[in-house]
Design a protein around this motif. Structure first.
Motif, PDB file in Angstrom:
ATOM      1  N   ASP A  67       0.790  -1.226  -0.007  1.00 18.22           N
ATOM      2  CA  ASP A  67      -0.014   0.098  -0.089  1.00 18.22           C
ATOM      3  C   ASP A  67       0.876   1.161  -0.096  1.00 18.22           C
ATOM      4  O   ASP A  67       0.573   2.189  -0.742  1.00 18.22           O
ATOM      5  CB  ASP A  67      -0.920  -0.172   1.131  1.00 18.22           C
ATOM      6  N   TYR A 121      -7.732  -1.499  -4.176  1.00 14.48           N
ATOM      7  CA  TYR A 121      -6.926  -0.244  -3.920  1.00 14.48           C
ATOM      8  C   TYR A 121      -7.029   0.750  -5.149  1.00 14.48           C
ATOM      9  O   TYR A 121      -7.525   1.899  -4.667  1.00 14.48           O
ATOM     10  CB  TYR A 121      -5.378  -0.309  -3.445  1.00 14.48           C
ATOM     11  N   ARG A 132      -8.995   2.804   1.433  1.00 13.13           N
ATOM     12  CA  ARG A 132      -8.378   1.986   0.565  1.00 13.13           C
ATOM     13  C   ARG A 132      -7.498   0.778   1.118  1.00 13.13           C
ATOM     14  O   ARG A 132      -7.642  -0.377   0.819  1.00 13.13           O
ATOM     15  CB  ARG A 132      -7.050   2.826  -0.292  1.00 13.13           C
ATOM     16  N   SER A 136      -9.020  -2.910   0.735  1.00  7.15           N
ATOM     17  CA  SER A 136      -7.877  -3.687  -0.054  1.00  7.15           C
ATOM     18  C   SER A 136      -7.442  -4.967   0.707  1.00  7.15           C
ATOM     19  O   SER A 136      -7.350  -6.295   0.345  1.00  7.15           O
ATOM     20  CB  SER A 136      -6.903  -3.130  -0.693  1.00  7.15           C
TER      21      SER A 136
END
Length: 192
Positions: A67, A121, A132, A136
């Motif tokens: 991420d 995402y 997000r 995700s």
């Protein structure tokens, strides 16, 4: 916050040109997967229920690192990170003698989990970072855990043991991802 992060937060595609790739994050991502693969068949029994693979402790960092890579370098940086991890782990398998069953399970789980995570995402790129990450991870953590453990241990361990591994795997990944995310959140707030 750099120029890229600011524009990515608004949901725009990553700028091309002279924006450097988040190389340290990519290296940490690949090394976390390598450490996870080397220690995946060593287990810690949990007090009530579950068998925690030592590899899970390392692998849990992967979700937050990915991420962060997405945030810092965009979608292309995520694909570079996934590719780097696959190459490094293949080379390491030759050197360490890791069973190909584990490497194949890892590759398939990484591809499925990481691509699903990246798709969620990316679809939520206009939302807050927390949204997000949580959305995700809600998809990728169980997908990765179930797929990897079934492919790696089916026929080697009993169904009950595999269920305990999957349970502990998902629990540990969520807990560690939350700890990383909270740390990142506090670090980013302090920098503002």
């Amino acid at each position: 916050m750099n120029r890229f992060t600011h524009s990515a937060e608004r949901g725009r595609p990553a700028p091309s040109g002279n924006t450097p790739l988040p190389l340290l994050l990519i290296a940490l991502y690949a090394l976390s997967i390598l450490a996870a693969n080397i220690t995946l068949n060593k287990f810690i029994p949990l007090p009530v229920y579950g068998l925690l693979s030592v590899g899970t402790i390392f692998f849990a960092a992967v979700f937050t690192l990915r991420d962060r890579i997405h945030r810092a370098g965009g979608l292309s940086a995520v694909f570079i990170a996934i590719s780097a991890a696959l190459i490094i782990n293949t080379l390491a398998a030759f050197v360490t003698g890791t069973e190909w069953r584990f490497i194949g399970a890892s590759f398939l789980a990484i591809l499925a989990g990481e691509l699903a995570d990246t798709a969620v995402y990316q679809r939520l790129i206009h939302r807050s970072w927390w949204t997000r990450v949580l959305a995700s991870n809600a998809v990728s953590v169980p997908l990765d855990s179930v797929l990897f453990n079934l492919l790696a241990f089916l026929g080697i361990m009993s169904g009950g043991e595999i269920a305990q591994i999957i349970f502990a795997d998902i629990l540990a990944k969520y807990l560690i991802a939350v700890l990383f995310a909270v740390r990142v959140f506090h670090t980013s707030r302090a920098a503002v």
